[in-house]
Design a protein around this motif. Structure first.
Motif, PDB file in Angstrom:
ATOM      1  N   ILE A 286       0.838  -1.192   0.000  1.00 41.33           N
ATOM      2  CA  ILE A 286       0.000   0.000   0.000  1.00 41.33           C
ATOM      3  C   ILE A 286       0.880   1.252   0.000  1.00 41.33           C
ATOM      4  O   ILE A 286       1.919   1.281   0.657  1.00 41.33           O
ATOM      5  CB  ILE A 286      -0.909  -0.002   1.248  1.00 41.33           C
ATOM      6  CG1 ILE A 286      -1.789  -1.261   1.255  1.00 41.33           C
ATOM      7  CG2 ILE A 286      -1.761   1.257   1.304  1.00 41.33           C
ATOM      8  CD1 ILE A 286      -2.557  -1.461   2.540  1.00 41.33           C
ATOM      9  N   GLY A 287       0.442   2.268  -0.718  1.00 43.36           N
ATOM     10  CA  GLY A 287       1.207   3.510  -0.735  1.00 43.36           C
ATOM     11  C   GLY A 287       0.448   4.643  -1.392  1.00 43.36           C
ATOM     12  O   GLY A 287      -0.766   4.581  -1.575  1.00 43.36           O
ATOM     13  N   TYR A 288       1.193   5.668  -1.778  1.00 41.54           N
ATOM     14  CA  TYR A 288       0.592   6.849  -2.390  1.00 41.54           C
ATOM     15  C   TYR A 288       1.595   7.496  -3.326  1.00 41.54           C
ATOM     16  O   TYR A 288       2.783   7.167  -3.317  1.00 41.54           O
ATOM     17  CB  TYR A 288       0.130   7.849  -1.320  1.00 41.54           C
ATOM     18  CG  TYR A 288       1.228   8.333  -0.401  1.00 41.54           C
ATOM     19  CD1 TYR A 288       1.928   9.503  -0.677  1.00 41.54           C
ATOM     20  CD2 TYR A 288       1.566   7.620   0.750  1.00 41.54           C
ATOM     21  CE1 TYR A 288       2.941   9.952   0.158  1.00 41.54           C
ATOM     22  CE2 TYR A 288       2.572   8.058   1.587  1.00 41.54           C
ATOM     23  CZ  TYR A 288       3.257   9.220   1.290  1.00 41.54           C
ATOM     24  OH  TYR A 288       4.264   9.651   2.122  1.00 41.54           O
ATOM     25  N   ARG A 289       1.104   8.412  -4.132  1.00 38.53           N
ATOM     26  CA  ARG A 289       1.942   9.150  -5.074  1.00 38.53           C
ATOM     27  C   ARG A 289       2.155  10.562  -4.531  1.00 38.53           C
ATOM     28  O   ARG A 289       1.197  11.237  -4.166  1.00 38.53           O
ATOM     29  CB  ARG A 289       1.267   9.210  -6.434  1.00 38.53           C
ATOM     30  CG  ARG A 289       2.092   9.891  -7.500  1.00 38.53           C
ATOM     31  CD  ARG A 289       1.321  10.037  -8.803  1.00 38.53           C
ATOM     32  NE  ARG A 289       0.809   8.790  -9.327  1.00 38.53           N
ATOM     33  CZ  ARG A 289       1.500   7.934 -10.089  1.00 38.53           C
ATOM     34  NH1 ARG A 289       2.760   8.207 -10.395  1.00 38.53           N
ATOM     35  NH2 ARG A 289       0.957   6.839 -10.542  1.00 38.53           N
ATOM     36  N   LEU A 290       3.419  11.003  -4.483  1.00 35.85           N
ATOM     37  CA  LEU A 290       3.727  12.375  -4.074  1.00 35.85           C
ATOM     38  C   LEU A 290       3.370  13.342  -5.205  1.00 35.85           C
ATOM     39  O   LEU A 290       3.759  13.118  -6.351  1.00 35.85           O
ATOM     40  CB  LEU A 290       5.210  12.525  -3.750  1.00 35.85           C
ATOM     41  CG  LEU A 290       5.706  11.929  -2.439  1.00 35.85           C
ATOM     42  CD1 LEU A 290       7.220  12.062  -2.342  1.00 35.85           C
ATOM     43  CD2 LEU A 290       5.037  12.595  -1.255  1.00 35.85           C
TER      44      LEU A 290
ATOM     45  N   ASN B 277       5.909  13.153  -8.185  1.00 40.19           N
ATOM     46  CA  ASN B 277       5.297  11.958  -8.748  1.00 40.19           C
ATOM     47  C   ASN B 277       5.911  10.660  -8.229  1.00 40.19           C
ATOM     48  O   ASN B 277       5.677   9.590  -8.794  1.00 40.19           O
ATOM     49  CB  ASN B 277       5.343  12.001 -10.281  1.00 40.19           C
ATOM     50  CG  ASN B 277       4.107  11.406 -10.902  1.00 40.19           C
ATOM     51  OD1 ASN B 277       3.040  11.400 -10.291  1.00 40.19           O
ATOM     52  ND2 ASN B 277       4.235  10.892 -12.106  1.00 40.19           N
ATOM     53  N   ALA B 278       6.727  10.727  -7.193  1.00 39.82           N
ATOM     54  CA  ALA B 278       7.333   9.516  -6.613  1.00 39.82           C
ATOM     55  C   ALA B 278       6.247   8.641  -5.998  1.00 39.82           C
ATOM     56  O   ALA B 278       5.228   9.134  -5.510  1.00 39.82           O
ATOM     57  CB  ALA B 278       8.354   9.896  -5.548  1.00 39.82           C
ATOM     58  N   LEU B 279       6.485   7.346  -6.024  1.00 38.83           N
ATOM     59  CA  LEU B 279       5.603   6.403  -5.347  1.00 38.83           C
ATOM     60  C   LEU B 279       6.198   6.120  -3.980  1.00 38.83           C
ATOM     61  O   LEU B 279       7.382   5.800  -3.866  1.00 38.83           O
ATOM     62  CB  LEU B 279       5.479   5.110  -6.149  1.00 38.83           C
ATOM     63  CG  LEU B 279       4.912   5.239  -7.553  1.00 38.83           C
ATOM     64  CD1 LEU B 279       4.876   3.878  -8.239  1.00 38.83           C
ATOM     65  CD2 LEU B 279       3.526   5.869  -7.533  1.00 38.83           C
TER      66      LEU B 279
END
Length: 160
Positions: free
Chosen positions: A38-42, A46-48
């Motif tokens: 699980i994560g998100y995009r900055l 645009n980094a994951l």
């Protein structure tokens, strides 16, 4: 830990690696475990960012050489997605192998290819971690070119 794939920065937080380390198979007779990544995009670059995983549940199908996650993981992901105001998302899968230096199996590859086709997420790549007792490896499944390639191999250290 930072990894670059085709100009895409992927940040894996230490807490994620620690959870995987704590759940690795250490001896004969232990079942494979696993879950979702699980994560998100900055927005800034645009980094994951991989900042969490789901952990095994009682409804998962587990044996010494097999792990099939239950729908319980989808419920956990949906809760985290809502709590994050719809920024947290599915980024891939992780599971353990009863070996020091893990490699994917035919079953793993077939499963990953299915996930690359049907996973509902906002990223063009999926990450696949296999956790061994001494090392772990990370593969990326690129949904644009349908290729899977290893992007990282690491050994466990006290700092993780």
């Amino acid at each position: 830990m930072d990894i670059e794939y085709n100009g895409q920065l992927i940040k894996v937080e230490k807490c994620v690696l620690r959870k995987m380390y704590e759940n690795r198979q250490k001896e004969e007779g232990q079942n494979e475990t696993g879950g979702m990544i699980i994560g998100y995009r900055l927005k800034s670059n645009n980094a994951l960012v991989i900042n969490d995983i789901t952990l095994p549940t009682k409804n998962d199908s587990q044996s010494t050489f097999n792990f099939i996650r239950s729908e319980d993981h989808n419920v956990v992901l949906e809760e985290k997605w809502k709590e994050s105001q719809m920024t947290i998302m599915y980024m891939g899968e992780w599971h353990t192998h009863l070996t020091q230096n893990p490699n994917y199996s035919i079953t793993d590859i077939l499963s990953w290819k299915k996930l690359m086709k049907r996973a509902i997420t906002e990223t063009d790549i999926l990450l696949f971690f296999i956790i061994g007792s001494e090392k772990y490896k990370i593969w990326v499944g690129d949904r644009r070119n349908k290729r899977i390639q290893m992007i990282y191999e690491g050994g466990w250290s006290i700092d993780e």
